[in-house]
Design a protein around this motif. Structure first.
Motif, short mmCIF file in Angstrom:
data_model
loop_
_atom_site.label_atom_id
_atom_site.label_comp_id
_atom_site.label_asym_id
_atom_site.label_seq_id
_atom_site.Cartn_x
_atom_site.Cartn_y
_atom_site.Cartn_z
N THR B 24 7.24 4.01 -4.66
CA THR B 24 6.12 4.81 -4.15
C THR B 24 4.81 4.03 -4.26
O THR B 24 3.97 4.09 -3.35
CB THR B 24 6.02 6.13 -4.94
OG1 THR B 24 7.25 6.85 -4.75
CG2 THR B 24 4.85 6.99 -4.45
N GLU B 25 4.65 3.26 -5.33
CA GLU B 25 3.39 2.52 -5.49
C GLU B 25 3.22 1.45 -4.39
O GLU B 25 2.10 1.16 -3.97
CB GLU B 25 3.31 1.86 -6.88
CG GLU B 25 2.71 2.77 -7.93
CD GLU B 25 1.39 3.45 -7.49
OE1 GLU B 25 0.43 2.74 -7.12
OE2 GLU B 25 1.33 4.69 -7.52
N ARG B 28 2.10 3.38 -1.35
CA ARG B 28 0.69 3.76 -1.52
C ARG B 28 -0.22 2.56 -1.26
O ARG B 28 -1.29 2.68 -0.67
CB ARG B 28 0.44 4.33 -2.92
CG ARG B 28 1.02 5.73 -3.11
CD ARG B 28 0.86 6.21 -4.56
NE ARG B 28 -0.53 6.22 -5.00
CZ ARG B 28 -1.37 7.24 -4.84
NH1 ARG B 28 -0.95 8.35 -4.27
NH2 ARG B 28 -2.62 7.16 -5.28
N GLY B 29 0.21 1.39 -1.72
CA GLY B 29 -0.58 0.18 -1.48
C GLY B 29 -0.69 -0.13 0.00
O GLY B 29 -1.75 -0.57 0.49
N LEU B 30 0.39 0.11 0.76
CA LEU B 30 0.34 -0.12 2.20
C LEU B 30 -0.63 0.85 2.87
O LEU B 30 -1.40 0.48 3.76
CB LEU B 30 1.74 0.02 2.81
CG LEU B 30 2.80 -0.99 2.33
CD1 LEU B 30 4.14 -0.69 2.98
CD2 LEU B 30 2.36 -2.42 2.61
N ILE B 31 -0.61 2.09 2.42
CA ILE B 31 -1.52 3.08 3.01
C ILE B 31 -2.96 2.77 2.64
O ILE B 31 -3.89 3.02 3.41
CB ILE B 31 -1.09 4.50 2.61
CG1 ILE B 31 0.26 4.81 3.28
CG2 ILE B 31 -2.13 5.55 3.01
CD1 ILE B 31 0.96 6.04 2.78
N ASP B 32 -3.16 2.17 1.49
CA ASP B 32 -4.52 1.75 1.14
C ASP B 32 -5.06 0.71 2.13
O ASP B 32 -6.26 0.69 2.43
CB ASP B 32 -4.56 1.20 -0.29
CG ASP B 32 -5.99 1.01 -0.77
OD1 ASP B 32 -6.78 1.98 -0.71
OD2 ASP B 32 -6.34 -0.12 -1.16
N LEU B 33 -4.16 -0.15 2.65
CA LEU B 33 -4.59 -1.11 3.69
C LEU B 33 -5.04 -0.36 4.95
O LEU B 33 -6.03 -0.74 5.57
CB LEU B 33 -3.44 -2.06 4.04
CG LEU B 33 -2.89 -2.92 2.90
CD1 LEU B 33 -1.68 -3.71 3.40
CD2 LEU B 33 -3.95 -3.87 2.36
N ALA B 34 -4.30 0.68 5.30
CA ALA B 34 -4.69 1.49 6.46
C ALA B 34 -6.00 2.21 6.20
O ALA B 34 -6.88 2.29 7.06
CB ALA B 34 -3.58 2.49 6.78
#
Lengths: 190, 190
Positions: B24-25, B28-34
């Motif tokens: 999950t982390e 979440r890190g990928l979505i932080d890029l978005a």
């Protein structure tokens, strides 16, 4: 540079050192990044126009809107304007619609610009007919996005959003602030 | 890795090592890029759903279409299916339309996945009502894109396009070929 560093550094810049020339080969390299990015059903319907000379840049400049939230600012003054533009077109002889291909392409290009120590702004608010006429863009191409590019000459920072106010603003020291929603607001559960 | 290497390595993958769990982390890190990528008028209307457990992944799997050009292939078999999905939603309480925000976001996410030695596919061909019902996605969210993610278990190569045929195909050795238009075809002059 990690991708996270690159993404975090890729802010929307609207003031530049206009005397910084951007070579055609650099612009071609950025479009190559877009070329190798995903395209819906692999149709690859996007085409690109490159401008990196003063006269053509001025033509594009007059056809785009700058920073909708900064009501008292009419866009970058002479000397701080973009020194290049990439215009993303949709070739209607290849596809009827362009899905999010131009978003994907634009993001590859803007990340590439950051890596080259350039920066810029994706602009969708375009006087399309004026731009089409000024540049003689054939009707078969839909004007999708204008990417303004240059050597950034302003500081842009991101802040945590307050009271759901998404409007970016400039402080007394002329620093451009962009409120961003926190990660936990974006990831929802159902 | 340079951005060029990252972009060139970011192909659309559709077969994976399904036993490879994605934390999950990481998602979440990928979505932080978005999150930190550009958004039209900085509205930031996108929301994200994360799934990385077998049962939920199977639910998403049944609602997406795989590889339209491979007519005799019904999508990845059990064992080679994605081990995670990110669903990009448009929050209609924030914006009426989403411009190309989801294209920008999806490209940041897929580049980030490559950097983490993952891969996947952006899918817009979605049985939206079935997916909405299966996952109880409220009506206020428009279902924009499904990003399938996993540890790639296939080889994907790009070739120069021939006779304007954009259809990807698999050769006798099960290698997936993607025809790409050359740069000089994409950069036009007016």
């Amino acid at each position: 540079m990690t991708l996270k560093d690159l993404v975090y550094k890729t802010r929307s810049y609207r003031r530049f050192n206009e005397s910084h020339h951007i070579d055609t080969e650099v612009l071609r390299g950025l479009i190559d990044l877009a070329r190798m990015s995903a395209s819906a059903a692999n149709r690859q319907p996007l085409k690109y126009l490159i401008f990196n000379t003063h006269d053509f840049c001025e033509k594009v400049f007059t056809s785009v809107a700058w920073a909708g939230y900064l009501k008292e600012w009419n866009g970058p003054a002479p000397g701080e304007r973009p020194s290049a533009y990439i215009i993303i077109l949709g070739d209607k002889s290849i596809a009827e619609s362009f899905s999010v291909d131009h978003g994907i392409a634009a993001q590859s290009i803007m990340l590439g610009a950051t890596e080259k120590e350039l920066g810029g702004c994706m602009i969708a608010s375009i006087k399309r007919e004026a731009l089409r006429n000024d540049l003689n863009i054939p009707e078969k191409y839909e004007i999708l996005l204008v990417l303004a590019l240059g050597k950034p000459a302003e500081t842009v920072v991101t802040d945590e959003i307050k009271e759901n106010n998404v409007k970016y603003w400039r402080d007394a020291g002329d620093i451009h602030h962009v409120p961003k929603r926190p990660l936990d607001e974006l990831i929802i559960k159902v």
